[in-house]
Design a protein around this motif. Structure first.
Motif, mmCIF file in Angstrom:
data_model
loop_
_atom_site.group_PDB
_atom_site.id
_atom_site.type_symbol
_atom_site.label_atom_id
_atom_site.label_comp_id
_atom_site.label_asym_id
_atom_site.label_seq_id
_atom_site.Cartn_x
_atom_site.Cartn_y
_atom_site.Cartn_z
ATOM 1 N N GLU A 134 0.833 -1.205 0.000
ATOM 2 C CA GLU A 134 0.000 0.000 0.000
ATOM 3 C C GLU A 134 0.868 1.256 0.000
ATOM 4 O O GLU A 134 0.605 2.212 -0.736
ATOM 5 N N ALA A 135 1.929 1.268 0.812
ATOM 6 C CA ALA A 135 2.804 2.435 0.888
ATOM 7 C C ALA A 135 3.554 2.669 -0.417
ATOM 8 O O ALA A 135 3.787 3.821 -0.817
ATOM 9 N N LEU A 136 3.901 1.576 -1.103
ATOM 10 C CA LEU A 136 4.627 1.692 -2.367
ATOM 11 C C LEU A 136 3.693 1.741 -3.572
ATOM 12 O O LEU A 136 4.144 1.667 -4.718
ATOM 13 N N LYS A 137 2.376 1.828 -3.257
ATOM 14 C CA LYS A 137 1.347 1.973 -4.300
ATOM 15 C C LYS A 137 1.369 0.817 -5.293
ATOM 16 O O LYS A 137 1.270 0.995 -6.510
ATOM 17 N N LYS A 138 1.492 -0.388 -4.736
ATOM 18 C CA LYS A 138 1.430 -1.589 -5.568
ATOM 19 C C LYS A 138 0.052 -2.211 -5.421
ATOM 20 O O LYS A 138 -0.200 -3.034 -4.546
ATOM 21 N N ASP A 139 -0.875 -1.774 -6.264
ATOM 22 C CA ASP A 139 -2.241 -2.279 -6.211
ATOM 23 C C ASP A 139 -2.305 -3.688 -6.799
ATOM 24 O O ASP A 139 -1.738 -3.961 -7.863
ATOM 25 N N LYS A 140 -3.029 -4.548 -6.108
ATOM 26 C CA LYS A 140 -3.189 -5.920 -6.576
ATOM 27 C C LYS A 140 -4.649 -6.169 -6.899
ATOM 28 O O LYS A 140 -5.510 -6.110 -6.018
ATOM 29 N N SER A 141 -4.933 -6.412 -8.162
ATOM 30 C CA SER A 141 -6.308 -6.662 -8.594
ATOM 31 C C SER A 141 -6.633 -8.144 -8.452
ATOM 32 O O SER A 141 -5.814 -9.017 -8.778
ATOM 33 N N LEU A 142 -7.849 -8.413 -7.967
ATOM 34 C CA LEU A 142 -8.313 -9.789 -7.850
ATOM 35 C C LEU A 142 -9.067 -10.245 -9.087
ATOM 36 O O LEU A 142 -9.516 -11.391 -9.151
ATOM 37 N N ASN A 143 -9.237 -9.333 -10.064
ATOM 38 C CA ASN A 143 -9.848 -9.733 -11.328
ATOM 39 C C ASN A 143 -8.945 -10.749 -12.021
ATOM 40 O O ASN A 143 -7.731 -10.761 -11.841
ATOM 41 N N ASN A 144 -9.553 -11.591 -12.852
ATOM 42 C CA ASN A 144 -8.795 -12.654 -13.501
ATOM 43 C C ASN A 144 -9.347 -12.884 -14.900
ATOM 44 O O ASN A 144 -10.514 -12.568 -15.178
ATOM 45 N N ASP A 145 -8.522 -13.412 -15.782
ATOM 46 C CA ASP A 145 -8.985 -13.723 -17.134
ATOM 47 C C ASP A 145 -8.431 -15.064 -17.590
ATOM 48 O O ASP A 145 -7.529 -15.635 -16.969
ATOM 49 N N LYS A 146 -9.055 -15.583 -18.649
ATOM 50 C CA LYS A 146 -8.662 -16.879 -19.217
ATOM 51 C C LYS A 146 -8.605 -17.944 -18.126
ATOM 52 O O LYS A 146 -7.574 -18.563 -17.855
ATOM 53 N N ALA A 160 -13.925 -19.549 -18.302
ATOM 54 C CA ALA A 160 -14.470 -18.198 -18.425
ATOM 55 C C ALA A 160 -13.437 -17.269 -19.038
ATOM 56 O O ALA A 160 -12.231 -17.420 -18.807
ATOM 57 N N GLU A 161 -13.907 -16.298 -19.809
ATOM 58 C CA GLU A 161 -13.021 -15.308 -20.413
ATOM 59 C C GLU A 161 -12.531 -14.298 -19.382
ATOM 60 O O GLU A 161 -11.380 -13.877 -19.421
ATOM 61 N N PHE A 162 -13.426 -13.940 -18.436
ATOM 62 C CA PHE A 162 -13.042 -12.897 -17.481
ATOM 63 C C PHE A 162 -13.863 -13.032 -16.197
ATOM 64 O O PHE A 162 -15.038 -13.411 -16.225
ATOM 65 N N TYR A 163 -13.194 -12.729 -15.069
ATOM 66 C CA TYR A 163 -13.885 -12.685 -13.769
ATOM 67 C C TYR A 163 -13.730 -11.302 -13.169
ATOM 68 O O TYR A 163 -12.609 -10.814 -12.996
ATOM 69 N N ASP A 164 -14.857 -10.661 -12.860
ATOM 70 C CA ASP A 164 -14.881 -9.345 -12.230
ATOM 71 C C ASP A 164 -15.149 -9.543 -10.746
ATOM 72 O O ASP A 164 -16.267 -9.914 -10.351
ATOM 73 N N ASP A 165 -14.131 -9.308 -9.910
ATOM 74 C CA ASP A 165 -14.282 -9.598 -8.485
ATOM 75 C C ASP A 165 -15.218 -8.623 -7.795
ATOM 76 O O ASP A 165 -15.932 -9.008 -6.861
ATOM 77 N N THR A 166 -15.240 -7.367 -8.230
ATOM 78 C CA THR A 166 -16.129 -6.378 -7.603
ATOM 79 C C THR A 166 -17.588 -6.761 -7.787
ATOM 80 O O THR A 166 -18.391 -6.707 -6.846
ATOM 81 N N ALA A 167 -17.946 -7.165 -9.008
ATOM 82 C CA ALA A 167 -19.335 -7.531 -9.305
ATOM 83 C C ALA A 167 -19.610 -9.002 -9.051
ATOM 84 O O ALA A 167 -20.763 -9.434 -9.153
ATOM 85 N N LYS A 168 -18.549 -9.783 -8.721
ATOM 86 C CA LYS A 168 -18.689 -11.244 -8.566
ATOM 87 C C LYS A 168 -19.378 -11.827 -9.808
ATOM 88 O O LYS A 168 -20.402 -12.507 -9.729
ATOM 89 N N ARG A 169 -18.748 -11.562 -10.967
ATOM 90 C CA ARG A 169 -19.374 -11.897 -12.245
ATOM 91 C C ARG A 169 -18.383 -12.554 -13.196
ATOM 92 O O ARG A 169 -17.237 -12.123 -13.318
ATOM 93 N N LEU A 170 -18.826 -13.625 -13.846
ATOM 94 C CA LEU A 170 -18.067 -14.315 -14.874
ATOM 95 C C LEU A 170 -18.664 -13.994 -16.235
ATOM 96 O O LEU A 170 -19.897 -13.971 -16.385
ATOM 97 N N THR A 171 -17.826 -13.763 -17.217
ATOM 98 C CA THR A 171 -18.312 -13.516 -18.578
ATOM 99 C C THR A 171 -17.667 -14.506 -19.542
ATOM 100 O O THR A 171 -16.566 -14.997 -19.299
ATOM 101 N N GLY A 172 -18.412 -14.781 -20.648
ATOM 102 C CA GLY A 172 -17.914 -15.745 -21.628
ATOM 103 C C GLY A 172 -17.724 -17.114 -21.018
ATOM 104 O O GLY A 172 -16.658 -17.724 -21.161
ATOM 105 N N LEU A 173 -18.764 -17.613 -20.356
ATOM 106 C CA LEU A 173 -18.647 -18.832 -19.545
ATOM 107 C C LEU A 173 -19.053 -20.083 -20.323
ATOM 108 O O LEU A 173 -20.081 -20.109 -21.002
ATOM 109 N N TYR A 174 -18.228 -21.124 -20.208
ATOM 110 C CA TYR A 174 -18.551 -22.460 -20.691
ATOM 111 C C TYR A 174 -18.441 -23.424 -19.516
ATOM 112 O O TYR A 174 -17.501 -23.337 -18.706
ATOM 113 N N LEU A 175 -19.382 -24.358 -19.435
ATOM 114 C CA LEU A 175 -19.369 -25.370 -18.385
ATOM 115 C C LEU A 175 -19.426 -26.756 -19.026
ATOM 116 O O LEU A 175 -20.301 -27.013 -19.868
ATOM 117 N N ILE A 176 -18.511 -27.617 -18.644
ATOM 118 C CA ILE A 176 -18.514 -28.999 -19.122
ATOM 119 C C ILE A 176 -18.854 -29.896 -17.940
ATOM 120 O O ILE A 176 -18.137 -29.923 -16.942
#
Length: 356
Positions: A134-146, A160-176
């Motif tokens: 935080e002091a060195l301004k190293k932000d770590k995003s919890l969003n994820n892709d691929k 999933a193509e992308f995960y948005d942690d703020t919205a708790k949302r997956l986009t481009g989702l396939y389930l096997i």
């Protein structure tokens, strides 16, 4: 009892002094490595002091094995150099019997070091890391892709193509979804999925179901929806390092990896290492008993050299066995515990031929 008291009166002050010295060296090394970053980001001095203070428990944890090895090695070598042990041996007390209280003390300290790491070092080091980033301004995003996640022991695969942690949302989702015998049951495609309480709610979902060699297309069944319970934390960009969490959290994380069918050999070996590493205290004291008395000259220099050499040898051995465990050449248990077993044998042999 007088002899035991005399022995500990010599060892304990040296141990505490060496612990402070080696711990301070580690703190200063970390400070020097990050000093320019603190200055360039304008971090206040009090903030830097707080970050360094949070790092002290970790440094003490690192320094404890070297400190106790130095204290015991120097004490016994000094007793040899001053001929004090001659009188003890002449009275019928062997080296093993004389140093047995030190071995018991080191064995107890090994358990104490484990709990110190689990209850103090882990949380303070996590705070240190978070505040430093935080002091060195190293932000770590919890969003994820691929993302590709296995669930239900591999019976459900999330892609999933992308995960948005703020919205708790997956986009481009396939389930096997597979049957218990691992044959294909159905494939689900959805534009997105949102987390609601305890399961994923699909948007624009279509289910392709295979049965008796034919494929049918329709809406996602309720039965399939009820199985989509993999928590959002699984999709976050936050791979856990077992070394930075307590043993309880590490165990839960490894169980999750096993459940998801993901590789777990390396995390499991690190989990075992949490229990194996503290016993280095017992090993180094065992070694120092056998190595003491090899010379009557330059006692402090030789004690310091022997303790550093023994510690480095143990760390290198454990590093090699942990790598072998990571790549599956040996079991995770042996990756963590083999150096302990090996050095106990070495210490036993060295003690067998020690001067008495």
């Amino acid at each position: 009892m007088k002899i035991v008291e005399y022995l500990f009166r010599k060892v304990i002050p040296l141990f505490l002094g060496a612990l402070v010295f080696f711990g301070l060296v580690l703190v200063m090394v970390d400070l020097m490595m990050n000093l320019w970053n603190f200055i360039s980001n304008g971090v206040p001095g009090l903030k830097v002091l707080r970050i360094m203070a949070l790092y002290i428990p970790k440094c003490l944890w690192y320094a404890t094995p070297i400190a106790i090895l130095f204290a015991v090695s120097y004490t016994l070598s000094d007793l040899y150099a001053n001929n004090e042990l001659i009188a003890i041996f002449a009275s019928g007390i062997s080296l093993t019997r004389f140093t047995f209280p030190l071995l018991v003390f080191a064995f107890g300290m090994s358990f104490a070091l484990f709990f110190f790491d689990d209850k103090v070092v882990v949380p303070t080091y996590a705070k240190k890391t978070a505040e430093q980033e935080e002091a060195l301004k190293k932000d770590k995003s919890l969003n994820n892709d691929k993302i590709v996640i296995l669930s239900e022991n591999g019976n459900i695969t999330y892609k999933a193509e992308f995960y948005d942690d703020t919205a708790k949302r997956l986009t481009g989702l396939y389930l096997i979804i597979r049957n218990e015998d691992k044959t294909l049951s159905s494939i689900i495609r959805a534009d997105s999925a949102s987390w609601r309480e305890d399961k994923w709610i699909l948007s624009g979902g279509i289910q392709y179901t295979q049965k008796d060699g034919t494929i049918s297309v329709g809406s996602v069944t309720k039965e399939s929806m009820e199985r989509l319970t993999e928590p959002p934390e699984t999709f976050q960009n936050n791979v856990i390092s077992v070394e930075t969490v307590d043993s309880k959290t590490a165990k839960v994380y490894i169980e999750h990896l096993q459940k998801a069918g993901l590789p777990f050999a390396e995390p499991l070996s690190l989990y075992y290492k949490k229990f194996a590493f503290p016993f280095i205290l017992f090993i180094v004291v065992f070694l120092s008993v056998g190595l003491s008395g090899k010379t009557r000259k330059n006692v402090m220099l030789m004690s310091l050299a022997s303790c550093i050499s023994a510690a480095v040898l143990f760390y290198v051995t454990q590093m090699v066995t942990m790598l072998l465990a990571k790549f599956g050449a040996i079991s995770p248990f042996m990756g963590a515990w083999f150096p302990v077993f090996m050095f106990v044998v070495i210490a036993t042999v060295v003690l067998r031929y020690a001067r008495t």
